[in-house]
Design an enzyme around this catalytic site. Structure first.
Site, PDB file in Angstrom:
ATOM      1  N   SER A 402       0.991  -1.200  -0.057  1.00 13.45           N
ATOM      2  CA  SER A 402      -0.019  -0.249   0.096  1.00 13.45           C
ATOM      3  C   SER A 402       0.783   1.497   0.174  1.00 13.45           C
ATOM      4  O   SER A 402       0.428   2.439  -0.055  1.00 13.45           O
ATOM      5  CB  SER A 402      -0.971   0.231   1.246  1.00 13.45           C
ATOM      6  OG  SER A 402      -2.068  -0.824   1.078  1.00 13.45           O
ATOM      7  N   LYS A 549       3.310   6.754   4.560  1.00 16.68           N
ATOM      8  CA  LYS A 549       2.594   5.592   4.420  1.00 16.68           C
ATOM      9  C   LYS A 549       2.988   4.083   4.565  1.00 16.68           C
ATOM     10  O   LYS A 549       3.972   3.991   4.349  1.00 16.68           O
ATOM     11  CB  LYS A 549       2.134   5.695   2.684  1.00 16.68           C
ATOM     12  CG  LYS A 549       1.011   4.715   2.242  1.00 16.68           C
ATOM     13  CD  LYS A 549      -0.434   5.254   2.827  1.00 16.68           C
ATOM     14  CE  LYS A 549      -1.435   4.009   2.835  1.00 16.68           C
ATOM     15  NZ  LYS A 549      -1.422   3.172   3.625  1.00 16.68           N
ATOM     16  N   THR A 550       1.977   3.295   5.132  1.00 14.36           N
ATOM     17  CA  THR A 550       2.538   1.945   5.550  1.00 14.36           C
ATOM     18  C   THR A 550       2.134   1.176   4.430  1.00 14.36           C
ATOM     19  O   THR A 550       1.445   1.518   3.451  1.00 14.36           O
ATOM     20  CB  THR A 550       1.666   1.412   6.747  1.00 14.36           C
ATOM     21  OG1 THR A 550       0.191   1.834   6.477  1.00 14.36           O
ATOM     22  CG2 THR A 550       1.988   2.503   7.922  1.00 14.36           C
ATOM     23  N   GLY A 551       2.533  -0.047   4.556  1.00 14.49           N
ATOM     24  CA  GLY A 551       2.150  -1.309   3.376  1.00 14.49           C
ATOM     25  C   GLY A 551       2.504  -2.551   3.982  1.00 14.49           C
ATOM     26  O   GLY A 551       3.449  -2.781   4.681  1.00 14.49           O
TER      27      GLY A 551
END
Length: 618
Positions: A402, A549-551
């Protein structure tokens, strides 16, 4: 393990891999010599075989996709991570002057693999230097012979040139008083050395020998030979490279023999064979950087004479050659698929273990740092591109998960599909991805970025279309740029960024985000502005403004099934204060924890230490 140690470890692994590839290639060529003698007599087989080994060596050095890997990762335990200390450690003890912040453990605490890789690199460089010195010595010897000889021209006629005019411009011809075989050398300025004793042979033999050397020139054999010598020199430690280069020379000589003797009567063929034997008796040793008429060895001359007496039969079918080439290509692909990844388990330095507080996730689940299979923390200065932190395996390409939503946001706002923080507001529909409860609701850009709602990103990419989507990816130079999706997945616009074909390394994430921060992607200003708004997080206590932003995504194995026991966790973004901006990327691969996404864990751990890291950089 430092990035330099990791690179040296990959070099060691690549060296071992190319030895295995050399054995496989030599087995293929041996089969060709037995079953396809006409193909084995072609120079292309031997140079292609050398190129195959070099290619196998190079592909092992490159970062690979998990989908292509068959052999599992090699976990190297008890490796001390070197980097900026944790927030608590930094507050307890400031680094000494002249010492990099967070130097961690003593330099002597390195793994056995790092020590062995360093030793092998030193041995390789010494061997490479020796091989280069040998080539320089051979070149000087040939130049010395040429300088001591006398040029042959119209004023000094030679029986070897009494026949028809050659089809190519004749090189400089120099006659020397030395017991050598006639030889051609000089990649840029070809020169032909003819021994004075050559005049004692019959005129027809002299003409055939000269025609042989000029055929080398016409067939560009000097270029072929130079390529083989170069490849052998670069991989001097691989004995199969020398064997292949010797066979390349044999094939080149045999090819000239065929062309010179084509259509000749049997009497001239016998005279030609006799000249070969006579030159072999006079030749003391061959020179790797020259094409000598006398052959490579007694064995090769015997094989040439046998083929002169009884030319090879009709060529084998084309499919046989294609099969041999396909097997060589399979060696390269096998090197790629069977290459194990070098991963290690991070053991913090003793003082860090004592001072650093465990993350909430690890405290609640009991997972320790030793369970981490892959870890990278990297930070650069956005303005200058200066590397500030580079800890762990930061060149490994994996799925962006993501974190790719930053890319989608830039494309969506630039194309006009996305308008502001809350528009468009799209309703959830049956059939949309609904893996999380938060996704089953109407979503706008802000909630999409916060919840990583997959179906919302899919609406943006579907609006762009495949062609425009690919153009954006190419313009951004994002990872490996492969958004086609896996074979049969039909996910070119829906999921190429989640455990599929699109992969990117932490280092590449930094390069991309730096362009975002500096607005160097050629997008509309609103695209940068709105992406910054929807990725903004809470400010740090020390005044830094953070965007990120994480993923989270599972690794994939060969054939596509996900690894249900492990997860990649990403956290990427930038932090700004005043005129300074720091771009960061954090990546981990560790055991899956129910209820605790890997990306969220990576974010929490990174933000916990980020204030101290940023303060240490000032």
């Amino acid at each position: 393990m430092s990035p330099a140690d990791l690179l040296m470890a990959r070099f060691l692994l690549a060296s071992a891999g190319c030895l295995a590839a050399g054995l496989a290639v030599w087995a293929v060529t041996a089969l060709c010599r037995r079953k396809l003698p006409d193909f084995a007599a072609q120079r292309s087989l031997w140079l292609l075989s050398q190129v195959t080994i070099v290619a196998a060596f190079l592909v092992i050095l490159l970062p690979h996709s998990e989908r292509l890997r068959i052999i599992p990762q090699i976990d190297l335990e008890n490796v001390t991570q070197v980097g900026v200390p944790s927030a608590t450690a930094t507050a307890t003890k400031a680094p000494a002057a002249g010492t990099p912040a967070g130097s961690g453990a003593p330099a002597g605490e390195t793994s056995w693999l790092a020590s062995g890789a360093r030793a092998w690199l030193l041995i390789y460089l010494l061997g490479l230097g020796y091989s280069i010195i040998k080539l320089v010595h051979a070149r000087r010897m040939l130049n010395g012979l040429a300088a001591a000889g006398s040029r042959i021209d119209t004023r000094h006629p030679h029986d070897g040139f009494a026949g028809p005019a050659p089809a190519v411009p004749a090189p400089d011809v120099i006659e020397v008083d030395a017991p050598i075989s006639p030889m051609l050398f000089g990649l840029i300025k070809p020169r032909l050395l003819l021994p004075r004793h050559l005049r004692s042979l019959a005129p027809v033999q002299q003409q055939l020998i000269v025609a042989h050397e000029l055929t080398h020139l016409r067939r560009h054999d000097l270029q072929w030979m130079s390529a083989g010598v170069l490849l052998q020199t670069l991989l001097w430690f691989n004995p199969f490279m020398r064997l292949l280069r010797v066979n390349l020379s044999w094939a080149q000589e045999l090819g000239c023999d065929r062309e010179v003797l084509r259509g000749r009567p049997q009497l001239q063929r016998k005279a030609y064979a006799a000249a070969l034997v006579a030159q072999l008796r006079l030749q003391h040793h061959t020179v790797a950087t020259a094409l000598a008429f006398g052959g490579v060895s007694e064995r090769s001359v015997a094989a040439r004479i046998a083929l002169i007496r009884e030319p090879a039969g009709a060529p084998r079918p084309l499919w046989a050659r294609c099969a041999a080439i396909a097997i060589l290509a399979g060696v390269v692909l096998g090197s790629l698929a069977f290459q194990p990844a070098l991963a290690w388990r991070i053991d913090a330095a003793p003082h860090a273990l004592q001072n650093a507080a465990p993350s909430p996730a690890s405290a609640s689940t009991g997972t320790s740092n030793s369970a981490v299979l892959l870890s990278c923390t990297a930070m650069i200065d956005a303005a200058r591109g200066q590397r500030l932190v580079h800890e762990g395996q930061c060149d490994e390409r994996v799925t962006p998960a993501s974190t790719f939503n930053i890319v989608v946001s830039l494309m969506g706002y630039d194309s006009g599909f996305l308008r502001d923080e809350h528009a468009p507001l799209l309703p959830f529909k049956a059939g949309y991805a609904d893996w999380n409860d938060s996704w089953r609701a109407s979503t706008d850009p802000t909630s999409w970025m916060r919840n990583s709602t997959v179906w919302y990103a899919q609406q943006v990419t579907a609006h762009l279309g495949a062609a425009q989507f690919q153009r954006y990816i190419n313009r951004f130079d994002y990872g490996n740029r492969d958004v086609l999706g896996g074979a049969g997945d039909d996910n070119a616009l829906t999921l190429p960024w989640i455990s599929s074909t699109l992969v990117i390394s932490p280092v590449e994430q930094l390069a991309f985000l730096r362009k975002v921060v500096k607005r160097e992607l050629g997008l509309a200003p609103a695209a940068y502005d709105m992406t910054a708004r929807i990725t903004r997080l809470d400010d740090l206590d020390n005044g830094w403004e953070v965007h990120g932003k994480t993923g989270t995504s599972a690794p994939v194995t060969v054939g596509g099934p996900e690894d249900a026991k492990h997860e990649y966790g990403w956290f990427v973004g930038w932090a700004s204060k005043g005129r300074r901006t720091i771009v960061f990327a954090r990546l981990v691969l560790d055991p899956r924890q129910e209820g605790h996404a890997a990306g969220t864990r990576a974010k929490r751990a990174f933000l916990r230490d980020l204030p101290a890291r940023l303060d240490a950089l000032n």
